[in-house]
Design an enzyme around this catalytic site. Sequence first.
Site, PDB file in Angstrom:
ATOM      1  CB  CYS A   4      -0.907   0.013   1.228  1.00  0.00           C
ATOM      2  SG  CYS A   4      -2.061  -1.364   1.326  1.00  0.00           S
TER       3      CYS A   4
ATOM      4  CG  ASP B  46      11.596  22.323  31.407  1.00  0.00           C
ATOM      5  OD1 ASP B  46      11.445  21.183  31.884  1.00  0.00           O
ATOM      6  OD2 ASP B  46      12.496  23.097  31.760  1.00  0.00           O
TER       7      ASP B  46
ATOM      8  CG  ASP C  42      15.788  25.991  32.828  1.00  0.00           C
ATOM      9  OD1 ASP C  42      15.302  24.853  33.003  1.00  0.00           O
ATOM     10  OD2 ASP C  42      17.008  26.215  32.861  1.00  0.00           O
TER      11      ASP C  42
ATOM     12  CG  ASP D 126      12.900  21.426  34.984  1.00  0.00           C
ATOM     13  OD1 ASP D 126      12.941  20.189  35.117  1.00  0.00           O
ATOM     14  OD2 ASP D 126      13.845  22.103  34.560  1.00  0.00           O
TER      15      ASP D 126
ATOM     16  CB  CYS E  61     -16.915  52.423  20.771  1.00  0.00           C
ATOM     17  SG  CYS E  61     -17.904  52.358  19.264  1.00  0.00           S
TER      18      CYS E  61
END
Length: 995
Positions: free
Chosen positions: A65, A870, A866, A661, A140
């Site tokens: 396929c 992370d 940091d 962390d 506005c």
Amino acid sequence: MATKLLSLTCIRKERFSERYPLVRKHLTRSRDGGGGSSSETAAFEIDDPISRAVFQVLGMTCSACAGSVEKAIKRLPGIHDAVIDALNNRAQILFYPNSVDVETIRETIEDAGFEASLIENEANERSRQVCRIRINGMTCTSCSSTIERVLQSVNGVQRAHVALAIEEAEIHYDPRLSSYDRLLEEIENAGFEAVLISTGEDVSKIDLKIDGELTDESMKVIERSLEALPGVQSVEISHGTDKISVLYKPDVTGPRNFIQVIESTVFGHSGHIKATIFSEGGVGRESQKQGEIKQYYKSFLWSLVFTVPVFLTAMVFMYIPGIKDLLMFKVINMLTVGEIIRCVLATPVQFVIGWRFYTGSYKALRRGSANMDVLIALGTNAAYFYSLYTVLRAATSPDFKGVDFFETSAMLISFIILGKYLEVMAKGKTSQAIAKLMNLAPDTAILLSLDKEGNVTGEEEIDGRLIQKNDVIKIVPGAKVASDGYVIWGQSHVNESMITGEARPVAKRKGDTVIGGTLNENGVLHVKVTRVGSESALAQIVRLVESAQLAKAPVQKLADRISKFFVPLVIFLSFSTWLAWFLAGKLHWYPESWIPSSMDSFELALQFGISVMVIACPCALGLATPTAVMVGTGVGASQGVLIKGGQALERAHKVNCIVFDKTGTLTMGKPVVVKTKLLKNMVLREFYELVAATEVNSEHPLAKAIVEYAKKFRDDEENPAWPEACDFVSITGKGVKATVKGREIMVGNKNLMNDHKVIIPDDAEELLADSEDMAQTGILVSINSELIGVLSVSDPLKPSAREAISILKSMNIKSIMVTGDNWGTANSIAREVGIDSVIAEAKPEQKAEKVKELQAAGHVVAMVGDGINDSPALVAADVGMAIGAGTDIAIEAADIVLMKSNLEDVITAIDLSRKTFSRIRLNYVWALGYNLMGIPIAAGVLFPGTRFRLPPWIAGAAMAASSVSVVCCSLLLKNYKRPKKLDHLEIREIQVERV
């Protein structure tokens, strides 16, 4: 091999535009003709960067396929390569977008018998540009919503945000389908003034003013000279002002080069030409805002010139004998002197000073929307033209008795313009944080000239805007750092509080980076420039804050929904009020004694209708959120907390769980020596001299930490000269050994000592065990096979980390630590900092999964990290907070950036978001409450019982005051102070012992 490489790259999600930046390739294709008996080969050349598209392909069951899909795709023109992964149902295609598009590829896959959907299209990502436009004339939320609809209807625009408070639009668009010129045109067609701020292209633009006797030919020579410079994209000359606009790549060239080229050009008797940076004065946002303030101020003063006499003749002089008789003197039929004076004076107020309301109404109605200008124009027109009708009737009828309302229309316009003046002034103060940031950059800089050896040969004071990359600039004591760079000579202390919020000056020496706009306190520094213009840290902070102020908070949607039907509803209520009171008067549903002596029932009804129309204030609703967000993000920036928009603010105030962390977040992020124990009588300076001489040859992080600590015991701390180490050997996983000053030095762990038969005494074993319990690394030092000392090295907690976690607990916020470190170290750090819930040995994707688990349990989660590892968790969290000293990837993934890299700012960010959002709530309570109470009072709901009614001019004054009050309420956030608990945090000290 190529297929494996492509598969690997697919997993790593690398950008193929970087791997294949530009390919010139000849492709051939067969074209059947005449029944297929003959074929011709057409070669076409593609000069186009390769793009990558990833599809999900369903229905593939085996490699056959995948093979059929690959063959079908590769038959298409413009296909560079295709990798089909049947196992993961993925197809990755490298193609030339000028020859084939993703939709054709998708259809080809489906024609092969499989279902395909696009997952990723690098061509779209690369083709997107973001431009920013300043828009003048919005009053506005109806105006801003209209512009958003106009922009989003433009072909190629993917997203458009219009911020009413700062009068700017940020548009994400495909430059292949549209252009910023088209966007400017559409905004102007909508009836607003548009000024381009930035194009979003990786180029800079500068305008230069040329002084000297110039001819058309000389200007053409200058134009050709500039265009010949490398990096110059285009040059545009404005002959009327002798202004030259240069579009250029800042990595290649800069404005100083342009000025040198221009000034070195001589045209016969014309002499030398002087070129300077062109300053238009009114281009900047602050200058434009000041111009708007002055314009409203002048309009208000002129309105007073006409309105005060109108008010006096209508309200005051009519009660003074003598003057009253003069004003009531009939000139023609029933037309009096007073009516003529009021008509003459009110007309310029209505059609000259109030012309802005007509133009604003026309622009709004032309686009099928209605705004505040429509209400003001309808209300003042009703009062003015009815008054004009009474004047004409009085002049033509001998028995007409009517009362004019010229004072109503004139005073209404005057009070509204006063309100707009106060509102614009207040709104200007909401953006003072950005103005202060932009003003940090110094006007001038001292440029140094260096010879080939790097010696200074001269210096020159130049305009700060002429600094270019790789320049060397001199920073004297008391001067601001002119641009981002790094120190190549000198040492000093630099005050970075204006950028990072760090209160204490930061020591700078050779190799340290400095930030443009910070203040050099003592010492002279020579700095090599690395980033200028839009790339500088200061410019990026300003851009981030501006983008934050452009981004709408979800709560703003309430005002947007209301604004769509607010004005039509007010017009309906106003007409209904007039009709109800008019019919009630005609049908005598109230006593005639209710009608003031100077009016009839029609005029009383008209007063009620006009009051309803002008008291309603959609502006207060529209300003409730953006002004608070503007002030909140500005205050955050001054505190070293960069909040990326209203959505981050709104989410942060709900946070009840924070995932931390460990490395670089709770800890300092690099190992340091925290304890020294000498087992023999030895001078500490001599001990560290031998240890550092041994370790200086190692690249291990622990070795670098020891060498760095040893420098503290040296007089030549900056560039110490260590004794020579002979026979240096690094033993992987154990330590190092060398001969220094004739003595054999070994620095390492227990295994190293045991291998060399060094006896480890019991007290040393206890020290090692204590270090391990405290998540520290114990390092042994032996001299001539005798154990001399034990060092404890660790990644220490950040100052105040423990206290910060304690304060978060008092704020009912749960803290969790997730780290990739081992369980022993993780548990030790968690105990020390006061965190109960710990997850260790977690991979990046596991951190993100933990965040999702907490969210599923009902927590609103903030992630503080940091590093690159992370980033998945930062994105998954409701609020991602990146430590400022972390990687660019982490910062990009975060919603909030903590510039100072300390945990106190986590508390500040959450506390500021809570204060800001409470201010937004207060603004909405006031704005909605004002309209819900003001409209019924203006409609006369109190009149039957108290005979109290609100004259239109007072209703207009109340409307103006409502907007000003909302802005002033937001401005109170400027007085924000961080929680007092943060002022009393204790600083952990690093312990050093010796025997």
